[in-house]
Design a protein around this motif. Structure first.
Motif, short mmCIF file in Angstrom:
data_model
loop_
_atom_site.label_atom_id
_atom_site.label_comp_id
_atom_site.label_asym_id
_atom_site.label_seq_id
_atom_site.Cartn_x
_atom_site.Cartn_y
_atom_site.Cartn_z
N PHE A 13 0.57 -1.58 -0.09
CA PHE A 13 -0.30 0.31 0.28
C PHE A 13 0.98 1.10 -0.08
CE2 PHE A 13 -2.70 -3.07 1.70
CZ PHE A 13 -3.98 -2.36 0.83
N GLY A 14 0.06 2.39 -0.08
CA GLY A 14 0.64 3.55 -0.15
C GLY A 14 1.35 4.09 -1.58
N THR A 15 1.62 3.57 -2.47
CA THR A 15 2.68 3.74 -3.49
C THR A 15 2.61 5.39 -4.15
OG1 THR A 15 2.60 0.90 -3.53
CG2 THR A 15 3.74 2.70 -5.46
N ASP A 16 3.78 5.97 -4.40
CA ASP A 16 3.12 7.27 -4.89
C ASP A 16 2.76 7.01 -6.87
OD1 ASP A 16 4.37 8.16 -2.43
OD2 ASP A 16 6.66 8.65 -3.27
N VAL A 17 2.02 7.79 -6.57
CA VAL A 17 1.67 7.92 -7.85
C VAL A 17 2.04 9.00 -8.48
CG1 VAL A 17 -0.09 6.12 -7.91
CG2 VAL A 17 -0.66 9.23 -7.43
N ASP A 18 2.44 9.36 -10.10
CA ASP A 18 2.49 10.59 -10.77
C ASP A 18 1.08 11.71 -10.38
OD1 ASP A 18 5.18 9.82 -11.30
OD2 ASP A 18 4.42 8.91 -13.27
N LEU A 19 1.46 13.16 -10.21
CA LEU A 19 0.80 14.07 -10.38
C LEU A 19 1.02 14.81 -10.96
CD1 LEU A 19 0.66 14.72 -5.95
CD2 LEU A 19 -0.84 13.13 -7.61
N ILE A 177 -9.92 15.31 16.01
CA ILE A 177 -8.12 15.05 15.75
C ILE A 177 -8.00 13.15 15.47
CG2 ILE A 177 -6.34 15.71 15.68
CD1 ILE A 177 -7.48 17.96 15.28
N ALA A 178 -8.85 12.43 15.99
CA ALA A 178 -8.32 11.04 15.57
C ALA A 178 -8.64 10.64 14.88
CB ALA A 178 -8.75 10.79 17.03
N PRO A 179 -9.87 10.95 14.30
CA PRO A 179 -10.68 10.27 12.95
C PRO A 179 -9.86 11.93 11.88
CG PRO A 179 -12.29 12.14 14.42
CD PRO A 179 -10.68 11.11 15.16
N HIS A 180 -9.53 12.79 12.27
CA HIS A 180 -8.93 13.36 10.41
C HIS A 180 -7.43 12.35 10.76
CE1 HIS A 180 -6.98 17.01 8.97
NE2 HIS A 180 -6.08 16.91 9.91
N ASP A 181 -6.64 12.27 11.49
CA ASP A 181 -5.16 11.31 11.43
C ASP A 181 -5.36 10.47 10.89
OD1 ASP A 181 -4.12 13.82 12.31
OD2 ASP A 181 -4.00 12.84 14.18
N ALA A 182 -6.42 9.71 10.95
CA ALA A 182 -7.14 8.08 10.50
C ALA A 182 -7.37 8.24 9.43
CB ALA A 182 -7.64 7.58 11.55
N SER A 183 -7.38 8.95 8.92
CA SER A 183 -8.21 9.30 7.40
C SER A 183 -7.57 9.64 6.06
CB SER A 183 -9.62 10.09 6.96
OG SER A 183 -11.07 9.19 8.06
N LEU A 184 -6.82 10.41 7.04
CA LEU A 184 -5.34 11.25 5.93
C LEU A 184 -4.07 10.30 5.95
CD1 LEU A 184 -4.09 14.50 7.60
CD2 LEU A 184 -5.52 14.42 5.67
N PHE A 185 -4.44 8.49 7.05
CA PHE A 185 -3.53 8.03 6.92
C PHE A 185 -4.01 6.59 5.54
CE2 PHE A 185 -2.87 3.08 8.10
CZ PHE A 185 -1.06 3.27 8.04
N ASP A 186 -5.58 6.24 6.24
CA ASP A 186 -6.28 5.77 5.15
C ASP A 186 -6.04 6.40 3.60
OD1 ASP A 186 -7.59 3.45 4.69
OD2 ASP A 186 -9.09 4.75 4.27
N MET A 187 -6.03 7.60 3.24
CA MET A 187 -6.45 8.15 2.02
C MET A 187 -4.67 7.85 1.10
SD MET A 187 -8.80 10.96 1.98
CE MET A 187 -8.36 12.02 3.61
N GLN A 188 -4.08 8.45 2.33
CA GLN A 188 -2.80 8.03 1.58
C GLN A 188 -1.96 6.73 1.18
OE1 GLN A 188 0.22 9.94 0.64
NE2 GLN A 188 1.60 8.35 0.36
N GLN A 189 -2.50 5.11 2.18
CA GLN A 189 -2.88 4.03 1.87
C GLN A 189 -2.99 3.60 0.49
OE1 GLN A 189 -0.35 2.83 3.02
NE2 GLN A 189 0.51 4.38 4.70
N LYS A 190 -3.88 4.57 0.30
CA LYS A 190 -5.21 3.76 -0.32
C LYS A 190 -5.70 4.53 -1.92
CE LYS A 190 -7.79 0.97 3.04
NZ LYS A 190 -8.33 1.13 4.48
N TYR A 191 -5.56 5.56 -1.65
CA TYR A 191 -6.96 6.51 -3.10
C TYR A 191 -5.93 7.54 -3.41
CZ TYR A 191 -10.13 4.01 -0.23
OH TYR A 191 -10.53 2.73 0.67
N ALA A 192 -5.21 8.57 -2.62
CA ALA A 192 -4.44 9.29 -3.22
C ALA A 192 -3.49 9.64 -2.53
CB ALA A 192 -5.32 11.03 -2.23
N MET A 193 -2.42 11.05 -3.29
CA MET A 193 -1.26 11.53 -2.17
C MET A 193 -1.65 12.36 -1.22
SD MET A 193 0.33 10.36 -3.64
CE MET A 193 2.72 11.28 -3.90
N VAL A 194 -1.11 12.34 -0.68
CA VAL A 194 -1.60 13.38 0.71
C VAL A 194 0.18 13.70 0.77
CG1 VAL A 194 -2.32 14.00 3.52
CG2 VAL A 194 -3.14 11.26 2.18
N MET A 195 -0.16 15.14 1.20
CA MET A 195 0.83 16.52 1.46
C MET A 195 0.28 17.40 2.04
SD MET A 195 2.27 17.08 -2.50
CE MET A 195 2.63 14.98 -3.10
N ASP A 196 1.94 18.32 2.98
CA ASP A 196 0.48 19.64 3.17
C ASP A 196 0.87 20.58 2.22
OD1 ASP A 196 3.10 21.02 2.45
OD2 ASP A 196 4.04 20.07 5.02
#
Length: 211
Positions: A13-19, A177-196
């Protein structure tokens, strides 16, 4: 690296994809009701709104397609659904209610799409996907609230429809904050790139034509 990180990495999981451009921006439900801790707000939503202002300014300077979403139920509640049964207060979000209006700091301007919805995803039952496709958007930056609800649902649908979501981590917020952090982790692993925001905009600068 945490045990959770190790499990996901081992399983691929969490493979980077081209943006890649063209880029677009989606601002999910940044409305007064979600900015107010006395209504639907709290947590880090206020800071996400503040961080989203320079993100929106950047998108406008670059001429990106920009879309906003609002939750809007009928005045008589005729479109009452499972979402509003789970959260009855959602029915107060009506077309002319203050709580449903987009916060002044991020108010849309001419040429930006505003989609009205009665479910979490900004894509389900709206014209958003077609509008972005007509404008050739490939990578969709996502800001908004709440991270664990309407943001996550919109990101999953964006990915499912063939857009590459880039969740701007400091531009999304949640009442807890707990669901916020968990959701960022989940989206990065499966669905999206996540960065600041800073990293995201540096990437966009690098990917701009001519660079």
């Amino acid at each position: 690296m945490s045990m959770d990180d190790q499990v996901f990495k081992r399983q691929g999981f969490g493979t980077d994809v081209d943006l890649v451009p063209p880029f677009g921006l989606l601002l999910v439900d940044f409305v007064n009701g979600f900015a107010d801790p006395g209504v639907f707000g709290g947590g880090n939503i206020t800071s996400a709104i503040a961080s989203s202002q320079p993100l929106l300014d950047y998108a406008r300077r670059c001429g990106w397609p920009v879309a906003h979403s609002r939750i809007v139920f009928a005045d008589d509640g005729a479109d009452h659904n499972i979402f509003s049964r789970k959260v009855p207060g959602m029915l107060t979000l009506r077309e002319d209610s203050h709580a449903s209006a987009i916060v002044p700091e991020l108010a849309p301007i001419a040429g930006e799409l505003v989609v009205r919805k009665t479910v979490p995803s900004a894509f389900f039952g709206t014209t958003l996907a077609a509008w972005l496709t007509q404008r050739s958007v490939s990578t969709l930056l996502v800001a908004g609230c709440v991270t664990s609800g309407c943001v996550r649902a919109s990101v999953v649908d964006a990915m499912s429809l063939g857009f590459t979501p880039l969740v701007v981590a400091d531009c999304v917020g949640d009442r807890a904050i707990a669901p916020h952090d968990a959701s960022l982790f989940d989206m990065q692993q499966k669905y999206a790139m996540v960065m600041d925001r800073q990293a995201a905009l540096e990437l966009c600068d690098q990917a701009a034509p001519g660079n």
